[in-house]
Design a protein around this motif. Structure first.
Motif, PDB file in Angstrom:
ATOM      1  N   CYS A  39       0.825  -1.275  -0.099  1.00  0.00           N
ATOM      2  CA  CYS A  39       0.261   0.154  -0.167  1.00  0.00           C
ATOM      3  C   CYS A  39       1.000   1.026  -0.026  1.00  0.00           C
ATOM      4  O   CYS A  39       0.684   2.180  -0.927  1.00  0.00           O
ATOM      5  CB  CYS A  39      -0.992   0.009   1.171  1.00  0.00           C
ATOM      6  SG  CYS A  39      -1.581   1.544   1.606  1.00  0.00           S
ATOM      7  N   CYS A  41       0.838   3.669   2.253  1.00  0.00           N
ATOM      8  CA  CYS A  41       0.546   4.682   3.000  1.00  0.00           C
ATOM      9  C   CYS A  41       1.364   4.918   4.285  1.00  0.00           C
ATOM     10  O   CYS A  41       2.057   3.826   4.663  1.00  0.00           O
ATOM     11  CB  CYS A  41      -0.982   4.658   3.435  1.00  0.00           C
ATOM     12  SG  CYS A  41      -1.383   3.795   4.675  1.00  0.00           S
ATOM     13  N   CYS A  44       0.795   2.130   6.900  1.00  0.00           N
ATOM     14  CA  CYS A  44       1.343   0.945   6.853  1.00  0.00           C
ATOM     15  C   CYS A  44       2.932   0.709   6.785  1.00  0.00           C
ATOM     16  O   CYS A  44       3.742  -0.122   7.121  1.00  0.00           O
ATOM     17  CB  CYS A  44       1.142   0.274   5.214  1.00  0.00           C
ATOM     18  SG  CYS A  44      -0.696  -0.250   5.042  1.00  0.00           S
ATOM     19  N   HIS A  95      -5.944  -1.464   8.101  1.00  0.00           N
ATOM     20  CA  HIS A  95      -7.274  -0.539   7.408  1.00  0.00           C
ATOM     21  C   HIS A  95      -7.706  -1.572   6.001  1.00  0.00           C
ATOM     22  O   HIS A  95      -6.897  -1.963   5.684  1.00  0.00           O
ATOM     23  CB  HIS A  95      -6.561   0.718   6.944  1.00  0.00           C
ATOM     24  CG  HIS A  95      -5.538   0.659   6.060  1.00  0.00           C
ATOM     25  ND1 HIS A  95      -5.574   0.364   4.599  1.00  0.00           N
ATOM     26  CD2 HIS A  95      -3.901   1.064   6.037  1.00  0.00           C
ATOM     27  CE1 HIS A  95      -4.560   0.387   4.054  1.00  0.00           C
ATOM     28  NE2 HIS A  95      -3.379   0.781   4.882  1.00  0.00           N
TER      29      HIS A  95
HETATM   30 ZN   LIG Z   1      -1.826   1.572   4.003  1.00  0.00          ZN
END
Ligand SMILES: [Zn+2]
Length: 96
Positions: A39, A41, A44, A95
């Motif tokens: 991911c 983000c 993460c 998430h």
């Molecule tokens: Zn993430």
């Protein structure tokens, strides 16, 4: 955490760091471009860092090392730990 949190007797212990912090971050930067399906983000990345740091034995380094006799993990061990951390977070991100 600010420097203030590391004060004792007017001395700051802020510079006493777990040596793995920077090594783990360097391996994360190195491996990130090759991590497909990751991911990427903020959450993460924090998870990968925390998983890796919690897997490695703590190894704090102060100005003059006197009582640290245990061999720290090798760079190869740390690199593998970072790869495993990426895999764990990829499979179970915190998430949706
Ligand atoms: Zn993430």
């Amino acid at each position: 955490m600010g420097k203030q949190n590391y004060m004792i007797n007017d001395f700051s212990l802020d510079h006493v760091r777990n040596r793995h912090e920077v090594i783990v971050l360097n391996f994360m930067r190195e491996k990130l471009p090759g991590e497909t399906d990751f991911c990427g983000c903020n959450l993460c990345l924090e998870d990968v860092y925390a998983v890796a740091m919690n897997t490695l034995p703590a190894h704090y380094v102060q100005r003059s090392s006197i009582i640290l006799k245990k061999e720290p993990p090798s760079d190869a061990d740390i690199a593998r730990t970072v790869e495993d951390a990426f895999d764990k977070v990829k499979v179970r991100p915190n998430h949706s």
